[in-house]
Design a protein around this motif. Structure first.
Motif, PDB file in Angstrom:
ATOM      1  N   ALA A 200      41.649  27.898  85.363  1.00  0.00           N
ATOM      2  CA  ALA A 200      40.865  29.183  86.273  1.00  0.00           C
ATOM      3  C   ALA A 200      40.603  30.688  84.973  1.00  0.00           C
ATOM      4  O   ALA A 200      40.546  32.018  85.627  1.00  0.00           O
ATOM      5  CB  ALA A 200      41.980  29.440  87.474  1.00  0.00           C
ATOM      6  N   CYS A 201      41.675  30.422  84.319  1.00  0.00           N
ATOM      7  CA  CYS A 201      41.647  31.586  82.991  1.00  0.00           C
ATOM      8  C   CYS A 201      40.676  31.052  81.727  1.00  0.00           C
ATOM      9  O   CYS A 201      41.311  30.824  80.530  1.00  0.00           O
ATOM     10  CB  CYS A 201      43.168  31.625  82.810  1.00  0.00           C
ATOM     11  N   PRO A 202      39.162  31.086  82.025  1.00  0.00           N
ATOM     12  CA  PRO A 202      38.649  30.926  80.920  1.00  0.00           C
ATOM     13  C   PRO A 202      39.537  31.733  79.369  1.00  0.00           C
ATOM     14  O   PRO A 202      38.967  30.936  78.860  1.00  0.00           O
ATOM     15  CB  PRO A 202      37.165  31.264  80.879  1.00  0.00           C
ATOM     16  N   SER A 203      39.553  33.214  79.170  1.00  0.00           N
ATOM     17  CA  SER A 203      39.720  33.657  78.436  1.00  0.00           C
ATOM     18  C   SER A 203      41.215  32.790  77.574  1.00  0.00           C
ATOM     19  O   SER A 203      40.714  32.864  76.303  1.00  0.00           O
ATOM     20  CB  SER A 203      40.209  35.205  78.006  1.00  0.00           C
ATOM     21  N   ARG A 204      41.932  32.460  78.621  1.00  0.00           N
ATOM     22  CA  ARG A 204      43.044  32.552  77.759  1.00  0.00           C
ATOM     23  C   ARG A 204      43.032  31.236  76.887  1.00  0.00           C
ATOM     24  O   ARG A 204      43.099  30.965  76.326  1.00  0.00           O
ATOM     25  CB  ARG A 204      44.142  32.208  78.988  1.00  0.00           C
ATOM     26  N   LYS A 205      41.996  29.931  78.306  1.00  0.00           N
ATOM     27  CA  LYS A 205      42.053  29.075  77.680  1.00  0.00           C
ATOM     28  C   LYS A 205      40.496  28.807  76.210  1.00  0.00           C
ATOM     29  O   LYS A 205      41.137  27.630  75.050  1.00  0.00           O
ATOM     30  CB  LYS A 205      40.587  28.188  78.588  1.00  0.00           C
ATOM     31  N   ALA A 206      40.164  29.877  76.320  1.00  0.00           N
ATOM     32  CA  ALA A 206      39.035  29.698  74.269  1.00  0.00           C
ATOM     33  C   ALA A 206      40.323  30.485  73.723  1.00  0.00           C
ATOM     34  O   ALA A 206      40.457  29.446  72.704  1.00  0.00           O
ATOM     35  CB  ALA A 206      38.683  31.192  74.867  1.00  0.00           C
ATOM     36  N   TRP A 207      41.512  31.292  74.484  1.00  0.00           N
ATOM     37  CA  TRP A 207      42.368  31.253  72.827  1.00  0.00           C
ATOM     38  C   TRP A 207      43.033  30.237  72.502  1.00  0.00           C
ATOM     39  O   TRP A 207      43.312  30.559  71.431  1.00  0.00           O
ATOM     40  CB  TRP A 207      42.903  33.165  73.798  1.00  0.00           C
TER      41      TRP A 207
END
Length: 214
Positions: A200-207
């Motif tokens: 649900a948190c694509p930005s966090r997953k990428a980071w």
């Protein structure tokens, strides 16, 4: 439906919502681009930091306070032990230690190492903040030598709080965690609720997929 504003520490809230099975929507907030033009978000939190939530007529900020609110308002839930349960003192301690003792201090190390001029990357204040983090981390290490979870034998919101802080330290500040913490994090990250929250948190997953800061 509950609206969560922002990822970052908002991940704690989303993970909690996933574990509780509550419906929500995530409204992204880009702090790196600045929030001065995000009038919708500033109407929710004029201080301009994340996370924030809206739950009907309720608006709240501060991740740990939000978690406590959600468990009290939408519980009961085993993620928050009963105050008379033997696990409650440890639960309370580590729920708050995850922010006040760990994430709040390592946040400034992350800022110095990732955003400050190179000459300031390891300045005195960053060193002091890292020292605070490391001293509080000893409490986590000691507890994990006793029990599989921070409140005892079962997973609670305290684990959500601390896992976020450990990930921030490892990925954002290049902190090398011990075997106990690494094994603990692997178990937390294997939870279905955690994995759903990550999706649900694509930005966090990428980071988190990036190489840790050195």
């Amino acid at each position: 439906m509950i609206t969560v504003y922002g990822e970052g520490r908002g991940f704690r809230v989303i993970w909690l919502l996933e574990e509780m099975g509550l419906a929500y929507r995530l409204r992204p907030v880009n702090l790196l681009d600045g929030v001065e033009n995000d009038t919708e978000f500033l109407a929710i939190n004029p201080a301009g930091f994340i996370p924030a939530i809206q739950d009907g007529e309720v608006t709240m900020v501060e991740s740990i306070a939000i978690m406590e609110y959600l468990m009290a308002r939408h519980g009961p839930t085993p993620l928050a032990p009963d105050p008379h349960d033997a696990s409650f003192p440890a639960y309370q301690q580590f729920l708050h230690l995850g922010e006040a003792g760990l994430a709040a201090s390592i946040y400034f190390v992350v800022g110095a190492r990732n955003f400050a001029p190179k000459s300031e990357a390891k300045n005195w204040s960053a060193g002091q903040a890292l020292s605070v983090f490391e001293s509080r981390l000893t409490l986590v290490t000691r507890q994990l030598a006793r029990t599989p979870y921070l409140a005892g034998e079962v997973f609670t919101a305290a684990d959500i709080s601390v896992t976020y802080a450990l990930e921030l330290a490892q990925k954002g500040a290049g902190v090398t965690l011990g075997e106990a913490e690494q094994s603990y994090m692997a178990r937390m990250q294997a939870r279905e609720g955690y994995m759903r929250a990550m999706d649900a948190c694509p930005s966090r997953k990428a980071w988190l997929a990036k190489t840790p800061t050195q």
